[in-house]
Design a protein around this motif. Structure first.
Motif, short mmCIF file in Angstrom:
data_model
loop_
_atom_site.label_atom_id
_atom_site.label_comp_id
_atom_site.label_asym_id
_atom_site.label_seq_id
_atom_site.Cartn_x
_atom_site.Cartn_y
_atom_site.Cartn_z
N PRO A 1 0.79 -1.05 0.03
CA PRO A 1 -0.22 0.07 -0.03
C PRO A 1 0.82 1.18 0.06
CG PRO A 1 -0.80 -1.55 1.47
CD PRO A 1 0.41 -2.11 1.13
N ALA A 2 0.59 2.18 -0.76
CA ALA A 2 1.20 3.38 -0.86
C ALA A 2 1.45 4.07 0.27
CB ALA A 2 0.42 4.20 -1.99
N LEU A 3 2.86 4.61 0.75
CA LEU A 3 2.97 5.21 1.83
C LEU A 3 2.47 4.70 2.99
CD1 LEU A 3 2.77 8.93 0.66
CD2 LEU A 3 4.95 7.81 0.94
N ALA A 4 2.87 3.35 3.22
CA ALA A 4 2.09 2.60 4.11
C ALA A 4 2.64 2.89 5.63
CB ALA A 4 2.35 1.01 3.89
N ASP A 5 3.74 3.55 5.72
CA ASP A 5 4.48 3.89 7.12
C ASP A 5 4.30 5.20 7.29
OD1 ASP A 5 6.13 4.43 5.31
OD2 ASP A 5 8.01 3.44 6.30
N VAL A 6 3.68 6.07 6.65
CA VAL A 6 3.67 7.70 6.94
C VAL A 6 2.06 7.85 7.40
CG1 VAL A 6 3.71 9.73 5.83
CG2 VAL A 6 5.08 8.03 4.90
N ALA A 7 2.30 8.97 8.42
CA ALA A 7 1.02 9.45 9.01
C ALA A 7 0.48 10.29 7.90
CB ALA A 7 1.21 10.09 10.35
N LEU A 8 -0.80 10.04 7.28
CA LEU A 8 -1.28 10.65 6.24
C LEU A 8 -2.09 12.17 6.67
CD1 LEU A 8 -2.09 7.86 4.12
CD2 LEU A 8 -0.07 8.82 4.15
#
Length: 272
Positions: free
Chosen positions: A156-163
């Motif tokens: 999943p895109a940017l799975a480890d980033v707080a969006l």
């Protein structure tokens, strides 16, 4: 067939392959955030460092205003020291990427990247070229390009980033583009007569996205061409039941027409 698993910056990107460019830094958004400099992966353990890099990367070669960055990073809970803290984050990125890579533009910051340095940019270019090839009947070329686009994904895109809200919207668009590329690849494979090869991955996709009508129609066609007309009709019946139960709707015109043609024994649905 390669297993299909699902789903900008302005720089022009070559579409001949999905390989990373040979430039100084590359940024991966199609999965957990990845930063490579000089061939080595650089760790960004701080959550807001990752969020800042992600926001600048999805706007690569375009300035992002400080107020917008603060809103994304702190989402309405910014401390009084937010601007000063942001300057520290930018200083850290400049230390990793080079001072000229993150420049101050008015009241904002701009990440400067080489063409294709962001994997999402390469994905978009390959997917667009694949769709164009599919429209002109070049199924083999379309399959090659779309497969290359999908192989860039690591999860999943940017799975480890707080969006924050803007990055979340971007990720949602990317994930939808991923699904559309997957559907396009199935169309290309079916046009090449590879219904048997495409069927296992297609079943998995339908199981993950049971109400997605284009996938369901592709499954019906693959089953029909494999001599499984009863299963093809049952796939439509399952879709109709799920739609009525979950949304109170009947299937759309395209998949309903395919169902009618299967019932009528339309020979044009078969290749050859």
């Amino acid at each position: 067939m390669t297993v299909i698993s699902p789903p900008l910056p302005r720089a022009a990107v070559p579409v001949r392959s999905g390989a990373e460019p040979s430039g100084r830094a590359t940024i991966g958004l199609l999965g957990p955030l990845r930063l490579h400099c000089g061939g080595a992966e650089i760790a960004l353990p701080a959550a807001k460092h990752r969020a800042l890099l992600a926001l600048l990367a999805i706007n690569a070669n375009r300035p992002v205003q400080v107020d917008r960055i603060i809103a994304e990073l702190w989402q309405g809970h910014e401390p009084e020291s937010a601007r000063k803290t942001l300057q520290g984050y930018v200083w850290r990125l400049r230390g990793l990427l080079g001072r000229q890579a993150v420049r101050t533009v008015g009241s904002g910051y701009e990440l400067l990247t080489e063409a294709g340095a962001v994997d999402a940019t390469r994905f978009e270019a390959l997917a667009a070229a694949g769709r164009a090839a599919l429209r002109t009947g070049e199924a083999g070329e379309a399959a090659r390009l779309l497969r290359g686009a999908l192989e860039l994904w690591r999860g999943p895109a940017l799975a480890d980033v707080a969006l924050g809200p803007c990055v979340f919207a971007y990720v949602s668009r990317l994930e939808e583009a991923r699904m559309m590329a997957a559907e396009g690849l199935v169309d290309a494979e079916l046009a090449l007569g590879r219904h048997a090869e495409v069927l296992p991955g297609l079943r998995e996709l339908v199981a993950e996205h049971p109400l997605r009508e284009r996938l369901r129609a592709q499954l019906m066609l693959a089953l029909l061409r494999g001599g499984r007309q009863t299963e093809a009709l049952a796939a439509y019946g399952e879709l109709r039941e799920r739609l009525i139960q979950d949304q109170g709707l009947d299937p759309g015109l395209a998949v309903t027409e395919l169902h009618r043609r299967i019932l009528a024994g339309d020979a044009a649905l078969h290749l050859g």
